[in-house]
Design an enzyme around this catalytic site. Structure first.
Site, mmCIF file in Angstrom:
data_model
loop_
_atom_site.group_PDB
_atom_site.id
_atom_site.type_symbol
_atom_site.label_atom_id
_atom_site.label_comp_id
_atom_site.label_asym_id
_atom_site.label_seq_id
_atom_site.Cartn_x
_atom_site.Cartn_y
_atom_site.Cartn_z
ATOM 1 C CD GLN A 87 -2.918 -1.150 2.289
ATOM 2 O OE1 GLN A 87 -2.636 -1.863 3.244
ATOM 3 N NE2 GLN A 87 -3.998 -0.399 2.261
ATOM 4 C CG HIS A 90 0.625 -4.647 -13.394
ATOM 5 N ND1 HIS A 90 1.863 -5.133 -13.033
ATOM 6 C CD2 HIS A 90 0.540 -3.404 -12.861
ATOM 7 C CE1 HIS A 90 2.506 -4.217 -12.330
ATOM 8 N NE2 HIS A 90 1.719 -3.164 -12.207
ATOM 9 C CG ASP A 136 2.845 -0.370 -10.909
ATOM 10 O OD1 ASP A 136 2.481 -1.384 -10.279
ATOM 11 O OD2 ASP A 136 2.775 -0.287 -12.148
ATOM 12 N NE ARG A 142 0.005 -4.441 11.576
ATOM 13 C CZ ARG A 142 -1.169 -4.745 11.045
ATOM 14 N NH1 ARG A 142 -2.202 -3.908 11.182
ATOM 15 N NH2 ARG A 142 -1.341 -5.864 10.363
ATOM 16 C CG HIS A 144 -0.846 -6.161 5.273
ATOM 17 N ND1 HIS A 144 -0.950 -5.499 6.481
ATOM 18 C CD2 HIS A 144 -1.983 -5.863 4.598
ATOM 19 C CE1 HIS A 144 -2.087 -4.823 6.517
ATOM 20 N NE2 HIS A 144 -2.735 -5.026 5.383
ATOM 21 C CG ASN A 198 -3.453 -7.564 8.018
ATOM 22 O OD1 ASN A 198 -3.475 -7.036 9.124
ATOM 23 N ND2 ASN A 198 -4.272 -7.209 7.036
ATOM 24 C CD GLU A 199 -7.671 -6.813 8.339
ATOM 25 O OE1 GLU A 199 -7.869 -5.796 9.014
ATOM 26 O OE2 GLU A 199 -7.951 -6.885 7.122
ATOM 27 C CG ASN A 228 -6.361 -5.057 12.027
ATOM 28 O OD1 ASN A 228 -5.622 -4.748 12.960
ATOM 29 N ND2 ASN A 228 -5.883 -5.507 10.878
ATOM 30 C CE1 TYR A 274 -9.828 0.819 9.435
ATOM 31 C CE2 TYR A 274 -9.724 -1.558 9.740
ATOM 32 C CZ TYR A 274 -9.106 -0.370 9.409
ATOM 33 O OH TYR A 274 -7.792 -0.355 9.052
ATOM 34 C CD GLU A 315 -5.211 -2.691 9.581
ATOM 35 O OE1 GLU A 315 -6.296 -2.418 9.015
ATOM 36 O OE2 GLU A 315 -4.364 -3.462 9.105
#
Length: 498
Positions: free
Chosen positions: A41, A61, A74, A99, A144, A188-189, A329, A331, A401
């Site tokens: 990311q 892509h 990219d 992190r 991740h 991750n998750e 995590n 939200y 998160e």
């Protein structure tokens, strides 16, 4: 004299009340403050310095039409080139932890330990050492979601041997970075990753086999975590004295009404999204509710065995207790009700969503973020923390998160500040009123960054990034300075206890 006595007593009580009020708004002295990111990311540099191709490189892509704005990672925020500036932003934020994740393909271009890319190793060592120089501890995510493409060709997370490949990769990470890193999280998750990558097909690699592949992926991820954990305990714990934990992800699920059916549906929903990941690592097996539900449906649907893979006794022993802490995590909150007329479709539809048998909605009064799935209901975080405490016996919990998305160009991000305030107040209540052993909070994310299939249309950063500028200019937002004040004072300006 008596008047002076009562006046003095009144002053003392007033001071005590002020101190008590201040104390109630402050976190424990050793509470950890941090901020988060992930490799794909933010890093960019997708094909330079010896890095191998990963599944998100290939996916974005090959299928740009599946990304909201047709973009990719990219370049992203160019943190590969601007890592020094990012470390300075973390330092100036005043938090004690950062992190970030390791790009598997940057360290092992073909996914195996046959060849180690030293340029990738040096990149992460530079970041870690710079953080340590500023008295910032790294919390490192080993994986991740950016699997090396070569391993996808071997079946990816649907291939049970991926657990061994992950353990080998994790072992190398412990060897290379373990002398400096005391806090690790593994995959991750797993629930989000397996549901979207192998269930809905929304995420790379885009497999759409919800009622079968999702469970195979979760099975392999559970074994991968446990194997990595046991390697650390057996070979590195004594010398490095670090800690390893899994990363859970869940919305809080609230019942629509207080009816027995709705309350049971909400509890079962948590077992599907949290329990399927946490139960094997804490208790050594899937939640019994999910074992029974999927087993019964599989039989009715004509399968010779359950669509949910069965752990062997050896695997159960490997997994049970394979954590030093739980990372959460969180939200948002969903209101859940049973799927109407589910019995009419469950025999013909092979689907994780049909298996779990609940339909989510939300309260229209809850504030809406840029992400369509994200609405603010801060008490949901407190409820989730309490659920984890009650089900798993009071484990140590990092919130790794928690964040709010907005569009590009919003520097006066008062909605994000309100979101942080509300959620931190509920973390404080969980800690001080409910005795939840929550030991740290990491905001997601440090920077506006690439948000998977949302591209750059949903941005969570405390820091604005100008993606139209080749230099990827960074500008701290209002929320950056608000969070900086919280981290430096260890207190909230307002948080009534109730």
């Amino acid at each position: 004299m008596r008047a002076h006595y009562y006046l003095g007593l009144a002053i003392i009580l007033s001071v005590l009340n002020i101190l008590e009020a201040k104390c109630k708004k402050c976190f424990p002295p050793d509470f950890i403050w941090g901020v988060s990111s992930s490799a794909y990311q933010v890093e960019g540099a997708w094909n330079t310095s010896g890095k191998g191709e990963n599944i998100w490189d290939w996916y974005t892509h090959t299928y740009p039409e599946k990304i909201a704005d047709g973009n990719n990672g990219d370049i992203a925020t160019d943190s590969y080139g601007k890592w020094r500036e990012d470390v300075e932003l973390v330092r100036d934020l005043g938090v004690g932890f950062y992190r970030f994740s390791l790009s598997w393909a940057r360290i092992l271009p073909d996914g195996t330990t046959g060849y180690v890319n030293q340029a990738g190793v040096d990149y992460y060592l530079n970041i870690i050492k710079a953080l340590k120089e500023h008295h910032i501890e790294p919390l490192v995510t080993i994986y991740h979601w950016d699997l090396p493409l070569t391993l996808l060709h071997q079946g990816g997370w649907l291939n049970k041997t991926m657990a061994d490949r992950f353990a080998e990769y994790a072992t190398l990470c412990f060897e290379l970075f373990g002398p400096y890193v005391k806090h690790w999280v593994t995959v991750n998750e797993p629930y989000i990753h397996c549901y979207n990558a192998y269930g809905t097909g929304l995420h790379a690699p885009g497999v759409n086999e919800s009622g079968t592949a999702t469970y195979k992926c979760l099975y392999t991820c559970a074994l991968a975590h446990a194997k990595a954990y046991r390697v650390y305990q057996g070979r590195f714990k004594e010398q490095q004295n670090g800690q390893v934990g899994p990363v859970l992800a869940c919305s809080w699920f609230a019942p629509l009404t207080n009816s027995t059916e709705d309350v049971l549906t909400a509890e079962n929903a948590l077992l599907w999204d949290l329990g399927l990941v946490a139960d094997p690592l804490v208790h050594g097996n899937w939640p019994q509710t999910t074992i029974d539900r999927i087993g019964n449906l599989s039989s009715l649907q004509g399968f010779n065995s359950s669509r949910l893979p069965e752990f062997s006794d050896k695997e159960k022993l490997l997994m049970k207790g394979s954590y030093d802490f739980l990372a959460l995590n969180y939200y948002t909150t969903d209101i859940v009700t049973p799927i109407p007329n589910v019995s009419s479709i469950e025999l013909t539809t092979i689907s994780y969503d049909i298996d779990k048998n609940f339909s989510p909605s939300y309260d229209p009064k809850w504030p809406q973020a840029a992400s369509p799935w994200l609405r603010s209901n801060p008490i949901g975080l407190r409820n989730t923390l309490n659920w984890l405490k009650d089900r798993y016996g009071g484990p140590r919990i990092f919130i790794t998160e928690n964040g709010w998305s907005e569009k590009q160009g919003i520097l006066n991000d008062t909605a994000r500040v309100d979101y942080i305030k509300g959620h931190l107040c509920n973390v404080l209540r969980a800690s001080r009123m409910d005795n939840v052993n929550v030991i740290g909070y990491f905001y997601w994310s440090l920077l506006n960054s690439y948000e998977w299939t949302a591209g750059y249309t949903e941005l969570f950063g405390l820091v604005e990034v100008d993606f139209q500028n080749p230099d990827r200019t960074r500008t701290p937002k209002e929320s950056y300075y608000y969070y900086k004040n919280v981290a430096e004072t260890n207190c909230l300006d307002y948080c009534p206890f109730r």
